[in-house]
Design an enzyme around this catalytic site. Structure first.
Site, PDB file in Angstrom:
ATOM      1  CG  LEU A 117      40.010  63.855  52.116  1.00 17.15           C
ATOM      2  CD1 LEU A 117      40.863  62.958  52.979  1.00 17.15           C
ATOM      3  CD2 LEU A 117      39.575  63.121  50.853  1.00 17.15           C
ATOM      4  CD  GLU A 356      24.298  75.866  59.436  1.00 21.79           C
ATOM      5  OE1 GLU A 356      23.428  76.407  60.129  1.00 21.79           O
ATOM      6  OE2 GLU A 356      25.011  74.912  59.844  1.00 21.79           O
ATOM      7  CD  GLN A 417      22.061  83.181  67.097  1.00 24.15           C
ATOM      8  OE1 GLN A 417      21.312  82.756  66.217  1.00 24.15           O
ATOM      9  NE2 GLN A 417      22.888  82.392  67.770  1.00 24.15           N
TER      10      GLN A 417
END
Length: 615
Positions: A117, A356, A417
């Site tokens: 969902l 993202e 990172q």
């Protein structure tokens, strides 16, 4: 259809949802029954679609985000004549096209796989973006969501993106039936709670009774006439509508109606209404790939260049040769070098900002419309979108993903990172291709190769500069590798990819000075892996040493083992990988601390060769 006929159609969709679930002995009929009137009015009065030609460029696009309500979708397909009653009753059975959650792999009218969902609206945004900015077509995108999935952050990434892009070709219909899987939803029947949130992202909102077919009809018409903003129709409904035993009752989610025959009788019995969906308007054919000459950048051996730079330059060149290539980035285009594409092809570049999930979802939507997307961000941040990548594979989507700033080699930025899990994540995706180039010419070639592949394709790039070791005309077939050092005296094989290839070569040179011959394999294709070259190396040198700027689990070492999963003897394999939690340090210091630099490789090689001599 008049009001009475629309009501009857809604009841038919309920009856058929009950019948299909009863035949399967499982399913979500109550979730289907709440949205039946919403679906009936949409298909009968507003959807423009040629079910005989699902690729018609003028077709509206419909996404069932609440994919568990598949009985409703399949019942609608029956009403429009796309499937027959016999097939409807094969729901959830082995070999049936009508799976528990719909997928485009089985049914040509399904735009994207749903069921996880919170993904239908983000993908719908991608389709709507393609319509407005790429296809320049007037097809409408309709997305039917459940109220439970409104708790997903990805929904609001999509809402903000759609509002910012002013996607007035997009309508979301929220089926507010109050009940989730285990009980009431967060906001229950408070329609304004949802409307306020959509309005905050500059959407036009309409609140209605989702069982009043005339109100639904008017709302759809209002959505079609709204300009400059996407529309959210917030519809109050009742789960299990029309059957007293399940209507608005907890504990009935994901279960067939207790007494199907009694429920069908209560709903007025079976109907056999048919719906003639509006024909789509004429539209120009979809874009073609183009036949321009591809002129990839060329780099001289000995040059030093980051593979991320080569990616950006190659993608820009590919965009010149092919008009169907698009690029999406998560507000790091100056780092991923996607900005090179943006400079040359701004009309096909999409800034998705730090979202993202929405970036990958938009790429899935564009791929569904026939475009070839390259979506880029730091390798570490693609982990946030992993579920979208997983669902894209279920959709059979053709998607190119590029993760930059991989490994500890990025240096001082520290572990938040560093992409150290990306190879494992992408290798686990069904049917994926995983590529890890080590120099600029190799990167450029692989960027071009990706465009012609199927499924999910992942390219890993590096932040720091590395020496060019291949000529510009070298070929790099997917599934291959390159043997960079080899002799009949080799006593060990080092297998590396990306930055560690250069460390492996330096280690091999150091060991050669000690009269220890070492074979070096550049395993640029991590999946599919070059089984034959690895098997030959194992047979001829007796030991494999994998070295990777990645966690030990799921990366290069595991890819090497994949070459020996057919019953062949597993060779001696020693792995060098990142096993500690890095801090901030220079790239060279990071590689040394992780034990994957040239000195560490050479030390491991001496130890392994010494052990072999003793043995």
């Amino acid at each position: 259809m008049n009001t009475g006929e629309l009501v009857e159609l809604g009841q038919q969709l309920r009856v058929d949802s009950v019948r299909a679930s009863a035949a399967a002995g499982s399913g979500h009929p109550t979730s289907s029954m709440s949205a039946a009137d919403l679906m009936a009015v949409l298909f009968a009065h507003h959807l423009r679609y040629d079910f005989q030609h699902p690729d018609h460029p003028g077709n509206d696009r419909f996404v069932l985000s609440k994919g568990h309500a598949s009985p409703l979708l399949y019942s609608a397909y029956k009403a429009v004549g796309a499937i027959d009653d016999e097939e409807l009753l094969t729901f959830r059975k082995l070999g049936s096209r009508l799976e528990g959650h719909p997928t485009p792999q089985r049914l040509p009218w399904v735009e994207t796989a749903t069921g996880s969902l919170g993904q239908g609206l983000p993908v719908g945004v991608g389709i709507a973006l393609a319509g407005k900015r790429l296809d320049h077509a007037d097809y409408r995108v309709w997305v039917l969501c459940g109220d439970s999935e409104m708790a997903e952050g990805s929904v609001w990434e999509a809402a903000e993106h759609a509002g910012y892009e002013r996607l007035d070709n997009l309508t979301v219909i929220v089926d507010v039936n109050r009940l989730g899987q285990r009980g009431p939803t967060r906001h229950g029947h408070d329609l304004d709670a949802y409307a306020r949130r959509f309005r905050a992202f500059d959407w036009h909102t309409i609140e209605i009774d989702g069982h009043d077919v005339d109100a639904v009809d008017r709302a759809y018409g209002e959505a079609l006439s709204t300009t400059g903003r996407p529309t959210a129709i917030i519809a109050r409904t009742l789960k299990g509508k029309g059957v007293e035993a399940v209507e608005d009752r907890e504990g009935r989610h994901g279960k067939p109606v207790p007494d199907a025959d009694e429920a069908i009788a209560e709903l007025g019995g079976p109907r056999d209404l048919t719906v003639r969906v509006h024909e789509p308007p004429s539209a120009r054919a979809l874009h073609s790939a183009g036949s321009g000459q591809l002129e990839l950048p060329r780099y001289e051996i000995g040059d030093e260049l980051a593979t991320r730079n080569a990616f950006g330059e190659a993608l820009a060149a590919l965009g010149t040769a092919r008009g169907d290539v698009v690029a999406l980035d998560g507000e790091v285009g100056d780092s991923t070098r996607a900005e090179f594409f943006a400079e040359k092809h701004p009309e096909r570049y999409f800034e998705c900002y730090i979202a993202e999930q929405q970036m990958v979802a938009a790429a899935v939507g564009m791929a569904a419309r026939g475009w070839v997307p390259y979506a880029t961000t730091f390798a570490a941040f693609l982990t946030r979108a992993h579920d979208f990548v997983r669902m894209a594979a279920i959709s059979g989507s053709g998607l190119n993903l590029v993760g930059s700033h991989s490994g500890v080699a990025i240096g001082q930025d520290g572990p938040s990172q560093m992409g150290l899990e990306d190879l494992a994540m992408m290798r686990a995706i069904h049917g994926s291709t995983v590529l890890c180039p080590c120099d600029a010419n190799q990167t450029a070639r692989l960027v071009a190769e990706m465009a012609g592949l199927e499924g999910i394709r992942y390219l890993r790039t590096s932040r720091g500069e590395s020496k060019v070791i291949y000529g510009p005309d070298e070929e790099f077939p997917v599934g291959g590798s390159k043997v960079l050092r080899s002799s009949d005296r080799d006593r060990l094989t080092v297998v590396a990819a990306g930055d560690t290839v250069h460390e492996a070569l330096a280690a091999a040179d150091a060991l050669a000075g000690e009269d220890i011959a070492v074979r070096v394999i550049d395993l640029y294709s991590v999946k599919p892996v070059d089984r034959e070259t690895l098997r030959t190396a194992a047979e001829e040198t007796g030991c494999l040493l994998s070295v990777e700027d990645h966690r030990e689990e799921g990366g290069i070492g595991d890819a090497v083992l994949d070459a020996f999963t057919d019953g062949r003897p597993v060779p001696r394999l020693v792995r060098l990988a990142v096993r500690t939690m890095p801090g901030s340090a220079s790239p060279d210091e990071q590689l040394r601390a992780a034990g994957i630099d040239a000195d560490s490789i050479a030390a491991a090689g001496r130890l392994l060769v010494g052990e072999a001599v003793v043995a």
